[in-house]
Design a protein around this motif. Structure first.
Motif, mmCIF file in Angstrom:
data_model
loop_
_atom_site.group_PDB
_atom_site.id
_atom_site.type_symbol
_atom_site.label_atom_id
_atom_site.label_comp_id
_atom_site.label_asym_id
_atom_site.label_seq_id
_atom_site.Cartn_x
_atom_site.Cartn_y
_atom_site.Cartn_z
ATOM 1 N N ILE A 1 49.958 -56.030 -9.463
ATOM 2 C CA ILE A 1 49.188 -54.773 -9.461
ATOM 3 C C ILE A 1 50.141 -53.672 -9.909
ATOM 4 O O ILE A 1 50.907 -53.131 -9.119
ATOM 5 N N LYS A 2 50.121 -53.388 -11.189
ATOM 6 C CA LYS A 2 51.054 -52.410 -11.751
ATOM 7 C C LYS A 2 50.381 -51.054 -11.911
ATOM 8 O O LYS A 2 51.003 -50.090 -12.324
ATOM 9 N N GLU A 3 49.070 -51.017 -11.660
ATOM 10 C CA GLU A 3 48.332 -49.757 -11.825
ATOM 11 C C GLU A 3 48.547 -48.936 -10.568
ATOM 12 O O GLU A 3 47.855 -49.111 -9.553
ATOM 13 N N THR A 4 49.515 -48.029 -10.629
ATOM 14 C CA THR A 4 49.950 -47.357 -9.396
ATOM 15 C C THR A 4 48.833 -46.546 -8.742
ATOM 16 O O THR A 4 48.798 -46.428 -7.526
ATOM 17 N N LEU A 5 47.923 -45.992 -9.538
ATOM 18 C CA LEU A 5 46.853 -45.183 -8.940
ATOM 19 C C LEU A 5 45.928 -46.027 -8.066
ATOM 20 O O LEU A 5 45.164 -45.494 -7.267
ATOM 21 N N TYR A 6 46.006 -47.340 -8.247
ATOM 22 C CA TYR A 6 45.083 -48.212 -7.515
ATOM 23 C C TYR A 6 45.539 -48.540 -6.091
ATOM 24 O O TYR A 6 44.712 -48.851 -5.221
ATOM 25 N N PHE A 7 46.860 -48.456 -5.813
ATOM 26 C CA PHE A 7 47.378 -48.895 -4.507
ATOM 27 C C PHE A 7 46.586 -48.339 -3.326
ATOM 28 O O PHE A 7 46.340 -49.016 -2.335
ATOM 29 N N THR A 8 46.223 -47.064 -3.422
ATOM 30 C CA THR A 8 45.617 -46.407 -2.259
ATOM 31 C C THR A 8 44.231 -46.970 -1.934
ATOM 32 O O THR A 8 43.746 -46.823 -0.819
ATOM 33 N N VAL A 9 43.585 -47.620 -2.906
ATOM 34 C CA VAL A 9 42.279 -48.239 -2.620
ATOM 35 C C VAL A 9 42.447 -49.367 -1.593
ATOM 36 O O VAL A 9 41.625 -49.529 -0.690
ATOM 37 N N ILE A 10 43.539 -50.126 -1.715
ATOM 38 C CA ILE A 10 43.767 -51.195 -0.725
ATOM 39 C C ILE A 10 44.081 -50.558 0.640
ATOM 40 O O ILE A 10 43.628 -51.035 1.684
ATOM 41 N N PHE A 11 44.820 -49.467 0.612
ATOM 42 C CA PHE A 11 45.031 -48.697 1.849
ATOM 43 C C PHE A 11 43.663 -48.285 2.425
ATOM 44 O O PHE A 11 43.424 -48.358 3.635
ATOM 45 N N GLY A 12 42.755 -47.890 1.541
ATOM 46 C CA GLY A 12 41.403 -47.464 1.965
ATOM 47 C C GLY A 12 40.604 -48.593 2.614
ATOM 48 O O GLY A 12 39.769 -48.353 3.481
ATOM 49 N N CYS A 13 40.835 -49.835 2.178
ATOM 50 C CA CYS A 13 40.190 -50.982 2.850
ATOM 51 C C CYS A 13 40.769 -51.097 4.256
ATOM 52 O O CYS A 13 40.048 -51.263 5.242
ATOM 53 N N SER A 14 42.095 -51.019 4.337
ATOM 54 C CA SER A 14 42.775 -51.199 5.610
ATOM 55 C C SER A 14 42.442 -50.105 6.615
ATOM 56 O O SER A 14 42.116 -50.375 7.776
ATOM 57 N N ARG A 15 42.534 -48.870 6.192
ATOM 58 C CA ARG A 15 42.400 -47.742 7.116
ATOM 59 C C ARG A 15 41.034 -47.688 7.808
ATOM 60 O O ARG A 15 40.850 -47.014 8.814
ATOM 61 N N ALA A 16 40.051 -48.416 7.260
ATOM 62 C CA ALA A 16 38.732 -48.459 7.909
ATOM 63 C C ALA A 16 38.844 -48.983 9.346
ATOM 64 O O ALA A 16 38.083 -48.578 10.228
ATOM 65 N N LEU A 17 39.812 -49.885 9.592
ATOM 66 C CA LEU A 17 39.844 -50.588 10.878
ATOM 67 C C LEU A 17 40.063 -49.653 12.068
ATOM 68 O O LEU A 17 39.392 -49.776 13.093
ATOM 69 N N GLY A 18 41.007 -48.732 11.946
ATOM 70 C CA GLY A 18 41.328 -47.861 13.080
ATOM 71 C C GLY A 18 40.242 -46.809 13.326
ATOM 72 O O GLY A 18 39.610 -46.790 14.395
#
Ligand code: CMX
Length: 466
Positions: free
Chosen positions: A418-435
């Motif tokens: 995953i070299k598209e740096t702007l995309y990283f935060t979307v995976i963070f967005g999947c994760s952050r839903a949990l808390g």
């Protein structure tokens, strides 16, 4: 064993009683004072939010229901397909179960919960259509927040509220919305990746999807699959071997389980909780959280670290694949600091020690020879964690010279393609839903009111401080 909702129902009376007792007995007691500095300075340190599932200790880092990350890695269930596999990581859905109930689910309970999420994963046609209509130049996080807020179209809570429901019943509808929302995040993340970056590959392979949903697999596996990055069930766009495919799925599991909850005061969690307090449904509430996560002082930091590391590597060794001497790295760090810039991935607003989440991400890489021995970018990250604290301490400004969570995560995703740096935060967005979404359910169970702090003007501040 009971499913998640029945487990939750069984613990509600006890938790509710404890909450009401504290509220009744201590409501007029003081738990801190408010200084002008705090009022004007981002409300740092004001103990003014209620949050049950995690607490951030300045020295130890995050604890989930009082357990450290290492402890959670020991006792939270893994994928049913990888039981006994030492390199396998516990599941984010185990973490969600634990955050919501304070109880460790059994393997069977987690298997059933993963299955439930997979069964609810499909996006409604209108949501796909909305995502397909967005320009590929729109930031992935903006796309994510649009997709999530659009799902409010199907909110069970919003529909029930419109019809009229008792306040005591709110939480059940909120719970159902939360599960539906979490279930759909893998498909949202995949569609955004595909539309923004991978239309050429799809064209060349004459297909319309990077990957498929696998109902026999866990939530993180399906994130990886929708990104086209599993050996089976997807186009396998990076030509992963079986091991690489498994390792990437485990990286998603680790990242998502660890980034889910970090107390209540961070911007994405606080925003979700605040918007939810107006009884906006979970989709609207979490889309507000996503918009906060999209800020460069919050979720976007991981992408800055990747830029920093790749530039440093380029400048110090060019195309080479061997680390430079420590002196060269130290010199480079000083050149950054002397030009008035910060070392990204170091320092923290609250933490005063190395972030245990960084340690966990680092250990993920160190346990895999293909990363630890062959990935120069990862080696830079590792070396920096040994060298930079000394430089930052000598520099003498930051209250915390140690690596924070963002120091290691981005470069691991980079390693797997995953070299598209702007995309990283979307995976963070999947994760952050949990808390935030686990707390949102409790907010409604406990009947927390709409949030409405008092604001005051400067003249009043001056008058009150005399
Ligand atoms: N490199 C250089 N200088 C740093 C520094 C770093 N990594 N971290 C802090 N400093 C400096 C600050 O800029 C500040 O300088 P001034 O007095 O000139 O303004 C001084 O040290 C004191 O700052 P602090 O009280 O230690 O830190 P803050 O609470 O103000 O800020 C943070 C915290 C994370 C924004 C800051 O450490 C920083 O900018 N780090 C680099 C960016 C980064 O890694 N961000 C991700 C944080 C993790 C997360 O929250 O997700």
């Amino acid at each position: 064993g009971k499913d998640l909702k029945s487990t939750l129902i069984s613990i509600i009376p006890e938790r509710k009683e404890a909450f009401l007792k504290v509220k009744k007995e201590y409501s007029d007691k003081t738990i801190g004072e408010l200084t002008v500095g705090q009022c004007l300075g981002g409300m740092r340190g004001t103990k003014s939010l209620y949050w049950e599932s995690s607490v951030l200790d300045p020295n130890e880092g995050i604890r989930f229901h009082n357990k450290t990350i290492d402890e959670c890695q020991e006792f939270l269930p893994k994928s049913k397909h990888e039981i006994g596999d030492k390199l396998s990581i516990f599941l984010p859905e185990s973490m969600f179960w634990y955050l919501l109930t304070g109880q460790v689910p059994t393997q069977e309970q987690v298997n059933a919960f993963s299955k439930e999420l997979a069964e609810k994963a499909e996006l409604p046609a209108y949501c796909e259509k909305i995502l397909d209509s967005l320009p590929s130049t729109l930031h992935p996080m903006t796309q994510m927040s649009i997709a999530i807020s659009a799902l409010n179209h199907d909110s069970l809570f919003a529909k029930a509220y419109e019809k009229g429901i008792a306040k005591a019943d709110y939480w059940e509808y909120v719970f159902d919305d939360v599960i539906n929302l979490i279930a759909k995040l893998p498909a949202i993340a995949g569609k955004i990746y595909q539309n923004t970056y991978k239309t050429d590959i799809l064209k060349s392979k004459n297909t319309s999807e990077l990957g498929q949903l696998n109902k026999d697999q866990d939530w993180s596996y399906n994130i990886a699959s929708f990104l086209g990055m599993t050996e089976k069930d997807s186009l396998n766009i990076n030509n992963f071997s079986t091991t690489e495919s498994k390792d990437f799925v485990n990286l998603v599991r680790l990242y998502c389980a660890l980034h889910g909850d970090h107390e209540g005061g961070n911007v994405s969690s606080h925003a979700t909780h605040l918007v939810g307090s107006a009884l906006s449904d979970p989709y609207l509430s979490y889309s507000a959280g996503i918009q906060g996560l999209a800020g460069p002082l919050h979720g976007l930091a991981a992408q800055e670290v990747v830029r920093f590391i790749t530039t440093m590597k380029e400048k110090l060794v060019g195309n080479g694949d061997k680390l430079p001497s420590d002196e060269k790295i130290v010199e480079y760090l000083w050149s950054i600091l002397n030009s008035g810039r910060v070392i990204p991935g170091y320092g923290h607003a609250v933490l005063r020690k190395p972030d245990p989440r960084f340690k966990a991400m680092l250990e993920f890489g160190l346990a895999r020879p293909s990363i630890a021995e062959n990935d120069i970018f990862f080696q830079f990250v590792h070396k920096l964690s040994q060298v930079a604290p000394g430089v930052l301490t000598e520099h003498g400004k930051t209250k915390n010279p140690y690596p924070n969570v963002d120091s290691g995560s981005g470069i691991l995703f980079y390693h797997y393609g995953i070299k598209e740096t702007l995309y990283f935060t979307v995976i963070f967005g999947c994760s952050r839903a949990l808390g935030p979404l686990n707390q949102l359910i409790w907010d409604r169970i406990l009947g927390l009111p709409i949030e409405r702090p008092k604001s005051i003007d400067l003249a009043t501040i001056a008058k009150l401080s005399k």
